[in-house]
Design a protein around this motif. Sequence first.
Motif: not given
Length: 830
Positions: A330-331, A293, A527, A520, A326, A524, A296, A317, A334, A321
Amino acid sequence: MIANRFIRLIFYTSLVVLVAHLVLDLQYIIGDRYSFLDEIAVSIKYKDLADQKHYSVWRQTLDNKSIELTDKTVDSLRRTVSYRNIPRSTFIRTISIESDSIHQNVVDSILVTIGSNTIAFSGAAYLQYWLPVPSSTSNIRRVLPTESLLPTSHLPSIGSIINWRGDWTLFKYIIVHNLSILLFIGLFLFFASRPNTLAIVVRRSQSNGVFLVGIFLIALFKNTFQFWDLEADLDPSFVAGLAWARLLHFRWGTDLIFTYGPYFWLVFTSIVMPTGQLLLALGLNLALLVLALGSVFAYVRNLYVSKRINSLTFLLGALILIFFHFDFLDYLIAAVLLWLYRSILQPSMGQQKQRRVVYLHLAIAMLSLLSLIKFSYVAFSVSVLVITSLISLFQKAYLRTLLLWVGYLAWVLAFWLVAGQQSEDILPYLQNGYEIASGYTEAMASPIWDDSSIWLINLGSLFFLLIAMGVLLGLAVHIGLAYHKRAIVLFALLAAPIVFLAFKEGFVRFDPPHMALFYSQLLPLALLFLLIALENGISIRAFSNKLVLGVIGVSCCLAPVIQFNKLSNYELVFDGTARLIRLQQQKRQLIQDFGLLPSHQTVLQKARSVDIVPTNIALLYAFDLNWKPRPVFQSYSVYTPTLSQLNGQAYESVEAPDYVVWSYYTIDNRYAIFDEPGLLQATLRNYTLYANHANAYLVLKRRQNSKNTQLTTTAPKEYQLGNRVAVPHVPVGHIFMQAQVELTFIGKLMALFYKVPPLTVFIQTERAIYRHRVVRRTLTEGVLASSYLADMNAFEALVKRRHGVTVRSIGIEGNQFFYQKAFIACFQSD
């Protein structure tokens, strides 16, 4: 002017998102997925308890179907039998009681409980006020008079449901369930109308301490940490099995073969895990989530501070987030793609070599960890490494190319050894993981049009599939329009493997929860794609970026939002006493539900090893048995001949379990006997019946001297799909059919890029024709063809070497556009 239009666009999009979530909530409610209903119980007191066998209790559903209540409790002292409505989240129009005409007067009293209200009827009142209705049998059925029980409701059709809790219960749930999206809309409108306030917040977040605290609080709020109870359902059982296997120091790839690897506990944690492991799982989960996190958010903030994006884009955005759900992975994915982009592709980083190296090492380490969390991410990691290597070679960065692969393999080995695994097991982990991954799509695919479902649900599923295809097409068009921006195209190539896996995961099973997973995972990435496009000079007003905004809007409508009730997951991690009490309660509940005889329980607890077929590992844990699983410990996951052979060999070896608890269960309308052909043959040779527990489970005991059965095989012949194949008859023993059905060229392409329609087997007996879905590849292992087993009694007869319902012929049906019309088959007899 443009900013105002953009605010209106986002506002209307937010309203659409809210309406979409409300509609989905109502869809789930109509589908009986939520419990806005009171539980119903019927208690009948008999003059003589022996008369209970002459009575049955039924519920009438919203579509006027009558379903018998089979969950009952007998109180011998009070001569009472109590029935409950299971599942409780079912609309009920009324309750009826059926009895034969001779025993109408044997009821002393009846209590009907709806939520907190109880209505009592004497035996005479039951005969007087309960209305007789026609029955499908010669019995008499009487229906509960519901005039005084029906609720007052402003919702259509609800006024005829006796167990409705009330309209406010529904409205309250919808409001609470959508608090996140309401907060999302509120914060967006607040900061969009006060850009100075947003600028102040961003400026203060540039302090490293404030930024880290903020990211940590966001991670706590999102809480992707999943805590699973000990239950008998399919998913909780495999989570308990994985956790138990870790406690028993099983070796992944040899002792245990499954979709998830030795670091599964970063995604799934079970109540059976000790406090130390739970704390480690929670700590690493939060640490990696903060890292992902933070990376990003820092990227988005830097774009805003450097004026590459405007305040509205930054706000949109950031809120996406924070407020959309998510998965932890997923995080992480990304962040990995962002690190690779910033270390290899981002032009604005210039000569910041040290930072590029850090990002590259972080990406390699996380790709290695992902590969050991879930096996499908091995394919993603290798694909990303191949693409990154090609980019590096094109940039003449030869040392970086070597570093990618050496670093990935070194990290994989390091993580593997830290997990307590043996280095020689890495190759079996990869080989057997590939077997599961390669067979998953064809074995687990749901039909695109489900004949057992209503047409509206089928149309809805097709609609979501078309939207997904349109979304992917929109992204492809964006890449085509931005072909001159090399960084965008190369980032799209890096993201392509995970988007492909997300599409397969979301639409192979083809049900709402899996579809939501696709969106889901896509949100991200879309984005990030938009932000990279803006960083590379493509205006928000450009048609290509408008396409991406459309993709983000659609994904927001279909991706789930974060829920506020997940902080309770942390409580049981830190409170070991409360967790132990809860675990003991769940074990007692499983033991009570199973109801094993004390003598059988003692035998199993003293046994050297016990396995359970097909899935319910939680049951073995509840009884504290010595679990010795076959390698693929969930029967539905035996997708290929290799996996079937491994499980069969496990029951042939000297290390085979002493006892096997076997139940008749499978998924997707499969035929349970066909799930593990190799295991079934080994079981029939090496095990004998020890006990039949209430026709719910068989307990099989390993023979002291296994049968050395020599199989006689007929010559292979060619047959046609859809035609019947006569099964040879033998007076004793069993007949097995080996069949090899091949995909056409188009079928192979469809199986690779999406899925093929499931293959069906039809079995003709003297009584009827039965149709089941079948896993094509395991047909080559030899499936039982001489008898049709409809239930546990039939399987018991099979174990005792008695013939059940004789099969006359077997046929295989499949779409000849995807399956070759001719297939080869032969028969084996023991």
